[in-house]
Every structure is written in C-alpha cells, then in structure tokens.
Design a protein around this motif. Structure first.
Motif, PDB file in Angstrom:
ATOM      1  N   ASN A 173       1.796   1.391   6.554  1.00  0.00           N
ATOM      2  CA  ASN A 173       3.010   0.574   6.472  1.00  0.00           C
ATOM      3  C   ASN A 173       3.931   0.843   7.652  1.00  0.00           C
ATOM      4  OD1 ASN A 173       5.041  -1.121   5.222  1.00  0.00           O
ATOM      5  ND2 ASN A 173       6.085   0.756   4.627  1.00  0.00           N
TER       6      ASN A 173
ATOM      7  N   ALA B 194      10.221   2.420   0.633  1.00  0.00           N
ATOM      8  CA  ALA B 194       9.238   1.443   1.098  1.00  0.00           C
ATOM      9  C   ALA B 194       9.699   0.028   0.784  1.00  0.00           C
ATOM     10  CB  ALA B 194       7.877   1.717   0.457  1.00  0.00           C
TER      11      ALA B 194
ATOM     12  N   SER C 277      -1.356   7.106  -1.341  1.00  0.00           N
ATOM     13  CA  SER C 277       0.080   7.091  -1.058  1.00  0.00           C
ATOM     14  C   SER C 277       0.342   7.457   0.393  1.00  0.00           C
ATOM     15  CB  SER C 277       0.811   8.070  -1.985  1.00  0.00           C
ATOM     16  OG  SER C 277       0.708   7.682  -3.331  1.00  0.00           O
TER      17      SER C 277
ATOM     18  N   CYS D  15       0.818  -1.222   0.000  1.00  0.00           N
ATOM     19  CA  CYS D  15       0.000   0.000   0.000  1.00  0.00           C
ATOM     20  C   CYS D  15       0.846   1.263   0.000  1.00  0.00           C
ATOM     21  CB  CYS D  15      -0.929  -0.002   1.224  1.00  0.00           C
ATOM     22  SG  CYS D  15      -2.232  -1.242   1.136  1.00  0.00           S
ATOM     23  N   ALA D  16       2.113   1.153   0.365  1.00  0.00           N
ATOM     24  CA  ALA D  16       3.018   2.305   0.299  1.00  0.00           C
ATOM     25  C   ALA D  16       3.711   2.371  -1.052  1.00  0.00           C
ATOM     26  CB  ALA D  16       4.046   2.231   1.423  1.00  0.00           C
TER      27      ALA D  16
ATOM     28  N   GLY E  83      -1.467   4.734   2.773  1.00  0.00           N
ATOM     29  CA  GLY E  83      -0.738   3.472   2.694  1.00  0.00           C
ATOM     30  C   GLY E  83       0.613   3.538   3.373  1.00  0.00           C
ATOM     31  N   SER E  84       1.302   4.670   3.242  1.00  0.00           N
ATOM     32  CA  SER E  84       2.612   4.830   3.870  1.00  0.00           C
ATOM     33  C   SER E  84       2.488   4.876   5.387  1.00  0.00           C
ATOM     34  CB  SER E  84       3.286   6.104   3.360  1.00  0.00           C
ATOM     35  OG  SER E  84       3.528   6.022   1.972  1.00  0.00           O
TER      36      SER E  84
ATOM     37  N   PRO F  61       8.599   7.134   3.248  1.00  0.00           N
ATOM     38  CA  PRO F  61       7.448   7.273   2.354  1.00  0.00           C
ATOM     39  C   PRO F  61       6.352   8.185   2.891  1.00  0.00           C
ATOM     40  CG  PRO F  61       8.147   4.989   2.442  1.00  0.00           C
ATOM     41  CD  PRO F  61       8.922   5.711   3.485  1.00  0.00           C
ATOM     42  N   VAL F  62       6.200   8.239   4.205  1.00  0.00           N
ATOM     43  CA  VAL F  62       5.201   9.149   4.782  1.00  0.00           C
ATOM     44  C   VAL F  62       5.589  10.588   4.463  1.00  0.00           C
ATOM     45  CG1 VAL F  62       4.089   9.933   6.902  1.00  0.00           C
ATOM     46  CG2 VAL F  62       4.676   7.511   6.628  1.00  0.00           C
TER      47      VAL F  62
END
Length: 294
Positions: free
Chosen positions: A187, A272, A180, A154-155, A183-184, A248-249
């Motif tokens: 994760n 990720a 994005s 999901c990331a 999902g990040s 990724p966040v």
C-alpha cells in the motif's frame, strides 16, 4: 476538481470491506482465525453497506441509478455485478458458518469458498478503481489508481482481521500477521508511486494550450501549476496520505513483535483508511480534464 465525498467514501469503504473479506478467506485457507470468521463477515458486510449508501449521495436523482445498468460496459454496471457477487458469497459464507457453529464452536470455511472470497474481493476493488481511469483526465489514467485501492484493502483488511482475532481471544495467525505486513508495504509503495505519477501527469496539461474567457483572452481560466498534487492545498493531503500509509507498516511490524494487535492492528487499520481518503482527495484535486484547455 471539486472533492466528491460520496465517491471518496464509497471507494474507501468498498476497499476496506473487500480487504476484510479477503483476509477472512486467506485466514481460512491457512486454517486460522476460526473464532473471528463470523464477526469479520458481519463487519465486512456492514462496511460494504456503508459504501453502498454513500454512493447514493453522489446522485441528484438516485432513483434513476438503475437506468445506467443497461450498458454492460459501463463502470457502474461492472461495479454492481461485482458487489452482487461479493454479497452472494457473503450469504454463502454466513450459511456455512451458521451450520458449522453447532460443532466445536469454531466453524471453518471450506477452502474452495475461501479462494472464491479472495478472488471476488480483489476483483471488486480493481473494477471499482478501473471505473475512474479515463484518458480525458491524465492524473487518473493509470493502473496505479486501482492498485492503490487494492493496496489500501490489503493493508486495512488483514489489520482489521487481526484486531477481531485479538478481540475474540485468538492470537493473530502467521498468515494474518504476514499479510498485514506485506499488504501495508504494498500500500505504501503504490501510494507513493501514484503520487509521483500524478505529478508527472500534470505536465500533460501544458501541451494542449489554454482555455480562456473571451472577455479576458490573455488570462487562462485554469492555473496549470495548481493541478500538481505537490502544490497549494494538495500538499497537506499528500503529506497525510504518505504518513498514514507508512504507519500501518510500523504497526504490522510492532504487532508481530509484541502480539498486541488490539492496539497496533487498530492503529494501522485506521491509518490505512485515513491514508486512502487523503490519497483520494489528492486524486480529485489533480483530476482536471484536458477539455478545460481546448
């Protein structure tokens, strides 16, 4: 436990492939990213192929892999079924996109197919992760294992799709940008939670005694403390896993703010994937069987 690189690469690339495939479906449901659909489909198929090739290197006699498909309850059989389903949907999506390309040049996937793509992608990742859940290895016996693979998907998937959108001259859609970020975050949360679980699971080994060499009956053959993900060489893996899951966040936030998904989407997706690999390395390092101690 020794690192199993073919399986690490297999699970990581399958998650990446499924994440990109699911991101396509989500974009199609939102009516976004039409120009990115075909390149993303080719990319997800290529990632799935890389993962499939990697898993063969885990087998000493890969030509006997089909012998394991006779048991429908085995993990390898269930993984194969899911891979075949996803592969079939990829073929259907390819045919639909090719037929629609003769119109305005920006073909769209039907919503029913997009929904099936999302469901099949999620199922593939969860089944792949579930294959490693076993009571004999306490650090693996948790739903958090499959959820971390789903989190990686999901990331990496939506971020990769955002990069493809940018490369095709499209602005990343609201759905892609939102997925994005969400999902990040998911994760990162799943990765931290699973590392905490593996640390708690390491206490399970102290309850079954020590397996010892008869010639040295007072010395245990396994150092229980070394099974913690926060001990020894595993510390570096854990640090990489957490930092790489956090990037990724940040990338999703900056990408949404600046619109520069080529840079931030690529950085987030690669981190990720790197975080997923590092987490699987810690996963194997902490994955000793309790049978070693009987």
């Amino acid at each position: 436990m020794e690192l199993q690189w073919p399986l690490i690469l297999f699970t990581t690339f399958v998650a990446w492939s499924a994440g990109l495939f699911g991101a396509q479906g989500a974009a199609a449901l939102a009516g976004e990213g039409r120009r990115a659909q075909m390149p993303a489909l080719i990319g997800s198929a290529a990632l799935l192929a890389v993962g499939g090739v990697a898993v063969f290197f885990h087998l000493e006699h890969f030509e006997r892999i089909f012998n394991g498909f006779g048991n429908p309850t085995s993990g390898i059989t269930q993984e194969l079924v899911c891979v075949v389903v996803v592969g079939a949907l990829m073929v259907v999506a390819f045919v639909v996109l090719r037929r629609a390309a003769g119109g305005d040049g920006a073909p769209a996937l039907p919503k029913w197919l997009a929904a099936l793509m999302i469901a099949a992608a999620a199922l593939l990742v969860l089944v792949t992760g579930h294959s490693y859940m076993m009571a004999a290895r306490p650090a693996w016996d948790s739903p958090l294992g499959p959820l971390t693979l789903l989190g990686a998907a999901c990331a990496a998937g939506p971020l990769t799709f955002a990069v493809i959108e940018a490369a095709r001259g499209e602005a990343a859609g609201r759905a892609t940008a939102l997925f994005s970020l969400v999902g990040s975050i998911a994760n990162l949360a799943a990765s931290v939670a699973y590392l905490a679980f593996m640390e708690m699971a390491s206490a399970s080994y102290t309850d079954v005694g020590y397996y010892y060499d008869p010639t040295h009956p007072t010395a245990g053959m396994v150092d229980v403390s070394a099974l913690s993900p926060f001990a020894g060489e595993s510390v570096a893996m854990v640090a990489v896993a957490v930092v790489a899951a956090a990037v990724p966040v940040v990338a999703a936030l900056v990408g949404r703010k600046t619109g520069n998904w080529k840079v931030w989407g690529a950085a987030g997706a690669l981190c990720a994937v790197a975080g997923a690999v590092a987490l699987r390395m810690a996963f194997y390092s902490a994955g000793a069987s309790v049978y070693l101690f009987y």
